[in-house]
Design a protein around this motif. Structure first.
Motif, PDB file in Angstrom:
ATOM      1  N   VAL A  45       0.744  -1.250  -0.026  1.00 50.84           N
ATOM      2  CA  VAL A  45      -0.066  -0.005  -0.001  1.00 50.84           C
ATOM      3  C   VAL A  45       0.861   1.351   0.085  1.00 50.84           C
ATOM      4  O   VAL A  45       1.868   1.385   0.740  1.00 50.84           O
ATOM      5  CB  VAL A  45      -0.772  -0.085   1.414  1.00 50.84           C
ATOM      6  CG1 VAL A  45      -1.508   1.350   1.301  1.00 50.84           C
ATOM      7  CG2 VAL A  45      -1.903  -1.095   1.327  1.00 50.84           C
ATOM      8  N   ILE A  46       0.617   2.123  -0.784  1.00 48.26           N
ATOM      9  CA  ILE A  46       1.380   3.235  -0.896  1.00 48.26           C
ATOM     10  C   ILE A  46       0.707   4.584   0.178  1.00 48.26           C
ATOM     11  O   ILE A  46      -0.566   4.595  -0.023  1.00 48.26           O
ATOM     12  CB  ILE A  46       1.283   3.934  -2.352  1.00 48.26           C
ATOM     13  CG1 ILE A  46       2.065   3.167  -3.433  1.00 48.26           C
ATOM     14  CG2 ILE A  46       2.094   5.347  -2.230  1.00 48.26           C
ATOM     15  CD1 ILE A  46       3.297   2.984  -3.169  1.00 48.26           C
ATOM     16  N   SER A  47       1.269   4.758   1.237  1.00 44.86           N
ATOM     17  CA  SER A  47       0.661   5.745   2.233  1.00 44.86           C
ATOM     18  C   SER A  47       1.001   7.171   1.853  1.00 44.86           C
ATOM     19  O   SER A  47       2.180   7.239   1.630  1.00 44.86           O
ATOM     20  CB  SER A  47       1.130   5.410   3.587  1.00 44.86           C
ATOM     21  OG  SER A  47       0.613   3.968   3.731  1.00 44.86           O
TER      22      SER A  47
ATOM     23  N   ARG B  14       5.071   7.463   2.332  1.00 44.89           N
ATOM     24  CA  ARG B  14       5.786   6.321   2.847  1.00 44.89           C
ATOM     25  C   ARG B  14       6.100   5.235   1.407  1.00 44.89           C
ATOM     26  O   ARG B  14       4.982   4.882   0.965  1.00 44.89           O
ATOM     27  CB  ARG B  14       5.128   5.690   3.730  1.00 44.89           C
ATOM     28  CG  ARG B  14       5.966   4.701   4.587  1.00 44.89           C
ATOM     29  CD  ARG B  14       5.369   3.854   5.755  1.00 44.89           C
ATOM     30  NE  ARG B  14       4.764   5.270   6.890  1.00 44.89           N
ATOM     31  CZ  ARG B  14       3.766   5.183   7.353  1.00 44.89           C
ATOM     32  NH1 ARG B  14       2.900   4.180   7.049  1.00 44.89           N
ATOM     33  NH2 ARG B  14       3.157   6.206   8.160  1.00 44.89           N
ATOM     34  N   LEU B  15       7.386   5.149   1.045  1.00 46.29           N
ATOM     35  CA  LEU B  15       7.594   4.294  -0.055  1.00 46.29           C
ATOM     36  C   LEU B  15       7.736   2.932   0.289  1.00 46.29           C
ATOM     37  O   LEU B  15       8.299   2.535   1.625  1.00 46.29           O
ATOM     38  CB  LEU B  15       8.933   4.906  -0.652  1.00 46.29           C
ATOM     39  CG  LEU B  15       8.719   6.468  -1.199  1.00 46.29           C
ATOM     40  CD1 LEU B  15      10.077   6.843  -1.298  1.00 46.29           C
ATOM     41  CD2 LEU B  15       7.902   6.542  -2.376  1.00 46.29           C
ATOM     42  N   PRO B  16       7.758   1.918  -0.587  1.00 41.38           N
ATOM     43  CA  PRO B  16       7.818   0.469  -0.336  1.00 41.38           C
ATOM     44  C   PRO B  16       9.125   0.151  -0.146  1.00 41.38           C
ATOM     45  O   PRO B  16      10.059   0.934  -0.645  1.00 41.38           O
ATOM     46  CB  PRO B  16       7.098   0.005  -1.718  1.00 41.38           C
ATOM     47  CG  PRO B  16       6.425   0.881  -2.343  1.00 41.38           C
ATOM     48  CD  PRO B  16       6.835   2.139  -1.908  1.00 41.38           C
ATOM     49  N   VAL B  17       9.695  -0.580   0.798  1.00 40.97           N
ATOM     50  CA  VAL B  17      10.919  -1.008   1.119  1.00 40.97           C
ATOM     51  C   VAL B  17      11.516  -1.980   0.210  1.00 40.97           C
ATOM     52  O   VAL B  17      10.700  -2.599  -0.677  1.00 40.97           O
ATOM     53  CB  VAL B  17      11.151  -1.293   2.649  1.00 40.97           C
ATOM     54  CG1 VAL B  17      10.910  -0.018   3.413  1.00 40.97           C
ATOM     55  CG2 VAL B  17      10.259  -2.725   2.573  1.00 40.97           C
TER      56      VAL B  17
ATOM     57  N   VAL C 159      13.586  11.023   3.694  1.00 39.50           N
ATOM     58  CA  VAL C 159      13.962  10.560   4.991  1.00 39.50           C
ATOM     59  C   VAL C 159      14.052   9.134   4.949  1.00 39.50           C
ATOM     60  O   VAL C 159      13.289   8.319   4.544  1.00 39.50           O
ATOM     61  CB  VAL C 159      12.872  11.029   5.947  1.00 39.50           C
ATOM     62  CG1 VAL C 159      13.164  10.213   7.412  1.00 39.50           C
ATOM     63  CG2 VAL C 159      12.756  12.368   6.029  1.00 39.50           C
ATOM     64  N   VAL C 160      15.403   8.487   5.522  1.00 41.13           N
ATOM     65  CA  VAL C 160      15.464   6.899   5.291  1.00 41.13           C
ATOM     66  C   VAL C 160      16.035   6.740   6.787  1.00 41.13           C
ATOM     67  O   VAL C 160      16.684   7.549   7.544  1.00 41.13           O
ATOM     68  CB  VAL C 160      16.616   6.645   4.502  1.00 41.13           C
ATOM     69  CG1 VAL C 160      16.870   4.977   4.765  1.00 41.13           C
ATOM     70  CG2 VAL C 160      16.226   7.014   3.096  1.00 41.13           C
ATOM     71  N   GLY C 161      14.994   5.979   7.568  1.00 41.30           N
ATOM     72  CA  GLY C 161      15.195   5.687   8.817  1.00 41.30           C
ATOM     73  C   GLY C 161      14.979   6.851   9.765  1.00 41.30           C
ATOM     74  O   GLY C 161      14.082   7.602   9.471  1.00 41.30           O
TER      75      GLY C 161
ATOM     76  N   ALA D 244      16.869  -0.785   3.229  1.00 41.07           N
ATOM     77  CA  ALA D 244      16.912  -2.131   3.417  1.00 41.07           C
ATOM     78  C   ALA D 244      15.249  -2.528   4.201  1.00 41.07           C
ATOM     79  O   ALA D 244      14.688  -1.615   4.327  1.00 41.07           O
ATOM     80  CB  ALA D 244      17.881  -2.616   4.615  1.00 41.07           C
ATOM     81  N   ASP D 245      14.969  -3.871   3.957  1.00 38.73           N
ATOM     82  CA  ASP D 245      13.562  -4.104   4.280  1.00 38.73           C
ATOM     83  C   ASP D 245      12.915  -3.647   5.749  1.00 38.73           C
ATOM     84  O   ASP D 245      11.727  -3.280   5.703  1.00 38.73           O
ATOM     85  CB  ASP D 245      13.424  -5.765   4.465  1.00 38.73           C
ATOM     86  CG  ASP D 245      13.446  -6.090   3.068  1.00 38.73           C
ATOM     87  OD1 ASP D 245      13.374  -5.146   1.896  1.00 38.73           O
ATOM     88  OD2 ASP D 245      13.278  -7.382   2.627  1.00 38.73           O
ATOM     89  N   ASP D 246      13.982  -3.373   6.611  1.00 42.94           N
ATOM     90  CA  ASP D 246      13.404  -3.046   7.833  1.00 42.94           C
ATOM     91  C   ASP D 246      13.423  -1.495   8.286  1.00 42.94           C
ATOM     92  O   ASP D 246      13.237  -1.031   9.480  1.00 42.94           O
ATOM     93  CB  ASP D 246      13.907  -3.980   8.976  1.00 42.94           C
ATOM     94  CG  ASP D 246      15.552  -3.721   9.053  1.00 42.94           C
ATOM     95  OD1 ASP D 246      15.996  -3.211   7.747  1.00 42.94           O
ATOM     96  OD2 ASP D 246      16.088  -4.193   9.835  1.00 42.94           O
ATOM     97  N   VAL D 247      13.937  -0.575   7.150  1.00 44.90           N
ATOM     98  CA  VAL D 247      14.282   0.599   7.236  1.00 44.90           C
ATOM     99  C   VAL D 247      13.214   1.352   6.391  1.00 44.90           C
ATOM    100  O   VAL D 247      13.135   1.442   5.396  1.00 44.90           O
ATOM    101  CB  VAL D 247      15.622   0.991   6.880  1.00 44.90           C
ATOM    102  CG1 VAL D 247      15.950   2.424   6.898  1.00 44.90           C
ATOM    103  CG2 VAL D 247      16.703   0.317   7.487  1.00 44.90           C
ATOM    104  N   PRO D 248      12.136   2.447   7.300  1.00 42.53           N
ATOM    105  CA  PRO D 248      11.200   3.161   6.556  1.00 42.53           C
ATOM    106  C   PRO D 248      11.806   4.302   5.718  1.00 42.53           C
ATOM    107  O   PRO D 248      12.911   4.867   6.127  1.00 42.53           O
ATOM    108  CB  PRO D 248      10.511   3.636   7.776  1.00 42.53           C
ATOM    109  CG  PRO D 248      11.153   3.591   9.283  1.00 42.53           C
ATOM    110  CD  PRO D 248      11.999   2.397   8.808  1.00 42.53           C
ATOM    111  N   ILE D 249      11.336   4.326   4.631  1.00 44.32           N
ATOM    112  CA  ILE D 249      11.733   5.409   3.652  1.00 44.32           C
ATOM    113  C   ILE D 249      10.598   6.347   3.270  1.00 44.32           C
ATOM    114  O   ILE D 249       9.533   5.925   2.930  1.00 44.32           O
ATOM    115  CB  ILE D 249      12.407   4.863   2.504  1.00 44.32           C
ATOM    116  CG1 ILE D 249      12.878   5.744   1.602  1.00 44.32           C
ATOM    117  CG2 ILE D 249      11.538   3.640   1.923  1.00 44.32           C
ATOM    118  CD1 ILE D 249      13.771   5.430   0.552  1.00 44.32           C
TER     119      ILE D 249
END
Ligand SMILES: [Zn+2]
Length: 602
Positions: free
Chosen positions: A5-7, A24-27, A59-61, A81-86
């Motif tokens: 989902v693109i938020s 909020r972008l897909p990781v 913004v990354v992490g 990376a997969d666990d870092v919000p972007i």
């Protein structure tokens, strides 16, 4: 794997006259390209919405990251990376008061989706969630036709649409808002306006409701939406509308609203009802029955197609027709509006230079970018498109004795292309019309759409009990539509407008007296037979002078005074007016009653 989902979070900044858009972008991707549309569907002009972006930040992490620009409307951000919000954050300056952009001040805000919401390349088809953040300390609420997921009583919260194109097809309105609600069958409708409500809202809702029921009835109460919202802004000046799938944004002057003391419908109110009618009909014709090729990528640059006249011209025909069919205006006012359209088309020689198909194709650079020469060079796909729609309608009715009409063509298009989502390609309208008529219409389209012939309006209208008359104009502001006893005797071959204490030439017709005297648009006329001219004085002159008379005048161009001599011509009869045939035959009466009968399902 389910599509991510693109938020997007949207925050209004009233005092900054800005919006903040936070995606909020897909990781798990190497990089993302984030693109803004160059234009918005429904308004065929490249507006380059990205030029209003005043700040772009990644913004990354927990840290800032760079958003680099790769073209005029695209930003690139490296993945994480997969666990870092972007996230990508854009601040957008909002100062466009039209219905085609975004506007923010400390009293209200409006946003057309395409003007403020970018897409993430590759994720256009993913579900999009939009969080509308509350606007603190302003007492506002927000209105949109988007599907809500979790929102509060003021409309703030989260909305969800199945993809990017759906997301941007719902305008957003913030402020202290009023709602005028009505139902059409089981479908709730509302008109959203800013407080304080001015004029007779009850009458507006009742009249618009009748018009909507007439349009719905045309399609046998089948519609591409479950509910519908008109976002109406009343202002000191301005006019316009933009259609969406389950809503529309409208702009009109406050004077257009009906007053509780009004007996009839003022010209401005009739025009406002026409605007409601026009945008509502678009829910079928252009939103559901949509032009082929209108994907996300098409929003990056101009999208040319030769059948824009089908979407705008046919809609322009049905907008006023639905007013008379539903009974919110009388026949004389309908005939006046129709004659004004005929006048608009027949006054300009551009109808001999540009076909309706060419006018459609070049909407971007010609209709939307008109200069003083436009009436000589182009024809409107709205006005001529409406006349071709009228001609086709009356032709089908005449040939079938009233059994077949453009209504049937529109229903067939709805069934074949609207309900199914099968896009309408160039030529499809002609094919469906010929199928409905059960005969070839090739000559008709070749003459009036792909050629520059004038449709035979007088004959077609006469068969429906309406007479078409022509006369010269009686003033520079004469839009036609009425009989007149004091028309011009001579033409100058152009249009004059007031400028300061004097007058200026606004338009010069090819080969007319002004053109032959070497006068060009923008020339200031400082002396007319030794006197300083005024608009009113020139209008009187044109009523009293005789063809063949000569006039000595002086114009100022580029700071230099130049003498000119005009040779006046007899005034051309290019101003139309219509009236019912005084003693119609039964056949004329029957065709007319079928044509103007209300299509609302009771
Ligand atoms: Zn339109």
């Amino acid at each position: 794997m389910a599509s991510p989902v693109i938020s997007i979070r949207l925050q209004i900044l009233p005092r900054a006259r800005a919006l903040e858009v936070r995606l909020r972008l897909p990781v798990g991707r190497a990089s993302h390209r984030i693109r803004f549309p160059a234009w918005t569907p429904g308004s065929y002009l490249v507006r380059d919405f990205a030029r209003n972006v005043t700040r772009a930040q990644g913004v990354v992490g927990n840290g800032l990251a760079q958003l680099s620009k790769v073209d005029k409307q695209t930003w690139l951000i490296e993945g994480a990376a997969d666990d870092v919000p972007i996230e990508a954050i854009f601040q957008i300056h909002c100062a466009d008061p039209s219905v085609r952009g975004a506007y923010v001040d400390d009293r209200r805000a409006f946003a057309e989706g395409a003007a403020i919401l970018p897409w993430v390349e590759g994720w256009e088809s993913s579900p999009h969630e939009l969080e509308l953040a509350p606007v603190d300390n302003f007492g506002w609420c927000v209105e949109t036709s988007m599907s809500s997921l979790k929102v509060n009583d003021w409309g703030f919260g989260t909305y969800r649409e199945p993809d990017y194109l759906s997301l941007i097809d719902h305008p957003l309105v913030w402020g202290e808002l009023d709602r005028l609600g009505f139902r059409c069958g089981d479908r709730p409708h509302r008109i959203v306006l800013h407080r304080p409500l001015e004029g007779d809202g009850k009458r507006l809702a009742a009249d618009v409701g009748r018009v909507c029921r007439t349009h719905l009835g045309l399609f046998h109460n089948d519609a591409p939406f479950q509910s519908y919202a008109f976002m109406l802004r009343l202002a000191a000046e301005g006019y316009g509308g933009l259609e969406h799938r389950a809503s529309s944004a409208l702009l009109a002057t406050r004077e257009a609203m009906p007053r509780p003391s009004d007996k009839g419908a003022s010209a401005a109110y009739r025009q406002l009802l026409g605007l409601f009618s026009h945008e509502y009909f678009h829910a079928w014709n252009v939103k559901a029955i949509a032009p082929a090729g209108l994907g996300v990528d098409a929003l990056a640059a101009e999208m040319h197609f030769t059948h824009l006249w089908v979407f705008e011209g046919v809609t322009a025909y049905y907008d006023d027709l639905a007013l008379v069919r539903s009974g919110v205006i009388h026949l004389d006012h309908y005939l006046q509006a129709l004659a004004e359209t005929i006048t608009r088309v027949f006054r300009g020689n551009g109808r001999r230079q540009q076909t309706l198909a060419e006018s459609s194709y070049d909407a971007w650079t010609r209709f939307y970018k008109q200069d003083a020469n436009a009436p000589n060079a182009i024809v409107s796909y709205y006005a001529k498109g409406a006349l071709v729609a009228l001609s086709l309608d009356l032709l089908l009715r005449e040939r079938s004795g009233g059994a077949t009409s453009l209504d049937d063509v529109m229903r067939a298009l709805w069934v074949k292309h609207g309900r199914t989502g099968l896009p309408l390609a160039e030529g499809d309208f002609e094919r469906v019309a010929a199928d409905v008529a059960d005969e070839s219409l090739e000559q008709f389209f070749s003459d009036y759409v792909y050629g520059v012939e004038d449709p035979p309006l007088a004959e077609l209208l006469r068969s429906h009990g309406i007479e078409l008359h022509w006369r010269p104009a009686h003033g520079y502001g004469d839009a036609g539509g009425r009989a007149d006893t004091t028309p011009f005797a001579v033409d100058l071959g152009g249009r004059i407008e007031a400028a300061g204490a004097g007058v200026r030439v606004a338009f010069v017709a090819d080969e007319g007296p002004l053109a032959q005297a070497g006068v060009i648009p923008g020339d200031e006329i400082v002396a007319w037979q030794g006197r300083r001219p005024t608009v009113a004085g020139l209008e009187l002159f044109q009523r009293d002078a005789a063809p063949g008379d000569h006039v000595e005048l002086h114009v100022v161009r580029d700071g230099l005074v130049q003498p000119r001599t005009l040779r006046l011509e007899a005034a051309a009869k290019t101003t139309a007016w219509l009236r019912p045939v005084p003693q119609p035959a039964v056949a004329q009466q029957q065709l007319q009653s079928c044509w103007l009968a209300d299509t609302a399902v009771t």
